[in-house]
Design a protein around this motif. Structure first.
Motif, PDB file in Angstrom:
ATOM      1  N   LEU A 192     -17.734  -8.125 -16.181  1.00 14.15           N
ATOM      2  CA  LEU A 192     -17.341  -7.336 -15.016  1.00 14.15           C
ATOM      3  C   LEU A 192     -15.832  -7.419 -14.812  1.00 14.15           C
ATOM      4  CD1 LEU A 192     -17.982  -5.634 -12.529  1.00 14.15           C
ATOM      5  CD2 LEU A 192     -18.516  -7.757 -11.310  1.00 14.15           C
ATOM      6  N   GLY A 193     -15.270  -8.611 -14.935  1.00 13.68           N
ATOM      7  CA  GLY A 193     -13.825  -8.775 -14.805  1.00 13.68           C
ATOM      8  C   GLY A 193     -13.050  -8.010 -15.867  1.00 13.68           C
ATOM      9  N   LEU A 194     -13.568  -7.999 -17.082  1.00 14.00           N
ATOM     10  CA  LEU A 194     -12.907  -7.245 -18.149  1.00 14.00           C
ATOM     11  C   LEU A 194     -12.912  -5.747 -17.856  1.00 14.00           C
ATOM     12  CD1 LEU A 194     -14.276  -9.103 -21.313  1.00 14.00           C
ATOM     13  CD2 LEU A 194     -11.970  -9.226 -20.335  1.00 14.00           C
ATOM     14  N   VAL A 195     -14.043  -5.254 -17.387  1.00 14.03           N
ATOM     15  CA  VAL A 195     -14.137  -3.831 -17.040  1.00 14.03           C
ATOM     16  C   VAL A 195     -13.185  -3.502 -15.902  1.00 14.03           C
ATOM     17  CG1 VAL A 195     -15.642  -2.043 -16.067  1.00 14.03           C
ATOM     18  CG2 VAL A 195     -16.499  -3.544 -17.871  1.00 14.03           C
ATOM     19  N   GLN A 196     -13.193  -4.320 -14.863  1.00 11.05           N
ATOM     20  CA  GLN A 196     -12.332  -4.054 -13.715  1.00 11.05           C
ATOM     21  C   GLN A 196     -10.860  -4.117 -14.099  1.00 11.05           C
ATOM     22  OE1 GLN A 196     -14.153  -6.998 -11.172  1.00 11.05           O
ATOM     23  NE2 GLN A 196     -15.229  -5.418 -10.007  1.00 11.05           N
ATOM     24  N   GLY A 197     -10.500  -5.065 -14.937  1.00 15.30           N
ATOM     25  CA  GLY A 197      -9.118  -5.139 -15.398  1.00 15.30           C
ATOM     26  C   GLY A 197      -8.723  -3.920 -16.200  1.00 15.30           C
ATOM     27  N   THR A 198      -9.612  -3.468 -17.053  1.00 11.14           N
ATOM     28  CA  THR A 198      -9.347  -2.272 -17.859  1.00 11.14           C
ATOM     29  C   THR A 198      -9.186  -1.045 -16.978  1.00 11.14           C
ATOM     30  OG1 THR A 198     -10.588  -3.217 -19.701  1.00 11.14           O
ATOM     31  CG2 THR A 198     -10.245  -0.840 -19.745  1.00 11.14           C
ATOM     32  N   ARG A 199      -9.928  -1.012 -15.889  1.00  8.43           N
ATOM     33  CA  ARG A 199      -9.832   0.116 -14.953  1.00  8.43           C
ATOM     34  C   ARG A 199      -8.607   0.018 -14.052  1.00  8.43           C
ATOM     35  NH1 ARG A 199     -14.966   2.034 -11.910  1.00  8.43           N
ATOM     36  NH2 ARG A 199     -13.752   3.950 -12.035  1.00  8.43           N
ATOM     37  N   TYR A 203      -8.207  -2.400 -11.738  1.00  9.25           N
ATOM     38  CA  TYR A 203      -8.586  -3.080 -10.500  1.00  9.25           C
ATOM     39  C   TYR A 203      -8.334  -4.575 -10.671  1.00  9.25           C
ATOM     40  CZ  TYR A 203     -11.126   1.337  -9.826  1.00  9.25           C
ATOM     41  OH  TYR A 203     -11.487   2.660  -9.723  1.00  9.25           O
ATOM     42  N   HIS A 204      -7.065  -4.929 -10.696  1.00 10.04           N
ATOM     43  CA  HIS A 204      -6.672  -6.278 -11.089  1.00 10.04           C
ATOM     44  C   HIS A 204      -7.121  -7.363 -10.111  1.00 10.04           C
ATOM     45  CE1 HIS A 204      -3.743  -3.702 -13.380  1.00 10.04           C
ATOM     46  NE2 HIS A 204      -4.510  -4.264 -14.290  1.00 10.04           N
ATOM     47  N   GLU A 205      -7.053  -7.093  -8.826  1.00  6.20           N
ATOM     48  CA  GLU A 205      -7.479  -8.111  -7.859  1.00  6.20           C
ATOM     49  C   GLU A 205      -8.972  -8.397  -8.001  1.00  6.20           C
ATOM     50  OE1 GLU A 205      -6.154  -7.485  -3.846  1.00  6.20           O
ATOM     51  OE2 GLU A 205      -4.181  -6.847  -4.543  1.00  6.20           O
ATOM     52  N   ALA A 206      -9.768  -7.355  -8.146  1.00  4.56           N
ATOM     53  CA  ALA A 206     -11.212  -7.536  -8.334  1.00  4.56           C
ATOM     54  C   ALA A 206     -11.494  -8.248  -9.651  1.00  4.56           C
ATOM     55  CB  ALA A 206     -11.926  -6.189  -8.295  1.00  4.56           C
ATOM     56  N   ALA A 207     -10.713  -7.922 -10.679  1.00  3.60           N
ATOM     57  CA  ALA A 207     -10.892  -8.557 -11.987  1.00  3.60           C
ATOM     58  C   ALA A 207     -10.625 -10.055 -11.904  1.00  3.60           C
ATOM     59  CB  ALA A 207      -9.970  -7.912 -13.019  1.00  3.60           C
ATOM     60  N   VAL A 208      -9.580 -10.428 -11.197  1.00  4.57           N
ATOM     61  CA  VAL A 208      -9.257 -11.851 -11.047  1.00  4.57           C
ATOM     62  C   VAL A 208     -10.391 -12.586 -10.345  1.00  4.57           C
ATOM     63  CG1 VAL A 208      -7.706 -13.475  -9.875  1.00  4.57           C
ATOM     64  CG2 VAL A 208      -6.758 -11.565 -11.173  1.00  4.57           C
ATOM     65  N   VAL A 209     -10.950 -11.978  -9.306  1.00  2.00           N
ATOM     66  CA  VAL A 209     -12.068 -12.599  -8.580  1.00  2.00           C
ATOM     67  C   VAL A 209     -13.254 -12.805  -9.518  1.00  2.00           C
ATOM     68  CG1 VAL A 209     -13.763 -12.252  -6.738  1.00  2.00           C
ATOM     69  CG2 VAL A 209     -11.351 -11.738  -6.325  1.00  2.00           C
ATOM     70  N   ALA A 210     -13.619 -11.775 -10.267  1.00  2.10           N
ATOM     71  CA  ALA A 210     -14.765 -11.860 -11.172  1.00  2.10           C
ATOM     72  C   ALA A 210     -14.521 -12.877 -12.280  1.00  2.10           C
ATOM     73  CB  ALA A 210     -15.074 -10.488 -11.765  1.00  2.10           C
ATOM     74  N   LEU A 211     -13.325 -12.890 -12.846  1.00  2.00           N
ATOM     75  CA  LEU A 211     -13.035 -13.821 -13.945  1.00  2.00           C
ATOM     76  C   LEU A 211     -12.969 -15.254 -13.436  1.00  2.00           C
ATOM     77  CD1 LEU A 211     -10.490 -11.615 -15.878  1.00  2.00           C
ATOM     78  CD2 LEU A 211     -12.800 -12.228 -16.609  1.00  2.00           C
ATOM     79  N   ARG A 212     -12.444 -15.458 -12.247  1.00  2.78           N
ATOM     80  CA  ARG A 212     -12.444 -16.818 -11.672  1.00  2.78           C
ATOM     81  C   ARG A 212     -13.872 -17.297 -11.419  1.00  2.78           C
ATOM     82  NH1 ARG A 212      -7.302 -16.441  -7.589  1.00  2.78           N
ATOM     83  NH2 ARG A 212      -5.748 -16.955  -9.167  1.00  2.78           N
ATOM     84  N   ARG A 213     -14.711 -16.380 -10.974  1.00  2.00           N
ATOM     85  CA  ARG A 213     -16.125 -16.736 -10.758  1.00  2.00           C
ATOM     86  C   ARG A 213     -16.769 -17.134 -12.083  1.00  2.00           C
ATOM     87  NH1 ARG A 213     -20.117 -18.902  -8.009  1.00  2.00           N
ATOM     88  NH2 ARG A 213     -22.101 -17.866  -8.332  1.00  2.00           N
ATOM     89  N   ALA A 214     -16.483 -16.379 -13.132  1.00  2.00           N
ATOM     90  CA  ALA A 214     -17.039 -16.692 -14.450  1.00  2.00           C
ATOM     91  C   ALA A 214     -16.576 -18.074 -14.909  1.00  2.00           C
ATOM     92  CB  ALA A 214     -16.617 -15.640 -15.467  1.00  2.00           C
ATOM     93  N   LEU A 215     -15.316 -18.385 -14.718  1.00  2.00           N
ATOM     94  CA  LEU A 215     -14.794 -19.686 -15.133  1.00  2.00           C
ATOM     95  C   LEU A 215     -15.393 -20.825 -14.311  1.00  2.00           C
ATOM     96  CD1 LEU A 215     -11.044 -18.812 -15.696  1.00  2.00           C
ATOM     97  CD2 LEU A 215     -12.727 -19.488 -17.436  1.00  2.00           C
ATOM     98  N   ALA A 216     -15.661 -20.552 -13.036  1.00  3.04           N
ATOM     99  CA  ALA A 216     -16.229 -21.588 -12.164  1.00  3.04           C
ATOM    100  C   ALA A 216     -17.665 -21.937 -12.551  1.00  3.04           C
ATOM    101  CB  ALA A 216     -16.185 -21.132 -10.713  1.00  3.04           C
ATOM    102  N   LEU A 217     -18.328 -20.993 -13.193  1.00  2.00           N
ATOM    103  CA  LEU A 217     -19.716 -21.230 -13.576  1.00  2.00           C
ATOM    104  C   LEU A 217     -19.734 -21.987 -14.882  1.00  2.00           C
ATOM    105  CD1 LEU A 217     -21.099 -17.715 -12.623  1.00  2.00           C
ATOM    106  CD2 LEU A 217     -21.525 -19.859 -11.421  1.00  2.00           C
TER     107      LEU A 217
END
Length: 70
Positions: free
Chosen positions: A47-54, A56-70
């Motif tokens: 999801l973060g990769l898709v959002q970054g590609t689109r 939507y950098h702030e949303a991408a950072v949130v999604a990627l941080r969530r992925a790393l936290a898991l």
């Protein structure tokens, strides 16, 4: 897009849409997968990769941080 409420199916469909460069559909499918499987790091990562590609950098950072936290 009519997809079942199955996180794995939504994740795979979203990933396929991302690979086909259908970014709006990919984001929609992956967001639905994330809602159903909030602890699935691979869903948030894609999801973060898709959002970054689109762009939507702030949303991408949130999604990627969530992925790393898991």
């Amino acid at each position: 897009m009519d997809m079942p409420d199955d996180a794995s199916a939504l994740f795979l469909a979203g990933t396929a849409r991302f690979q086909l460069c259908d970014l709006p559909a990919a984001e929609d499918l992956l967001q639905r997968a994330a809602a159903l499987a909030p602890d699935a790091a691979e869903v948030h990562s894609n999801l973060g990769l898709v959002q970054g590609t689109r762009g939507y950098h702030e949303a991408a950072v949130v999604a990627l941080r969530r992925a790393l936290a898991l």
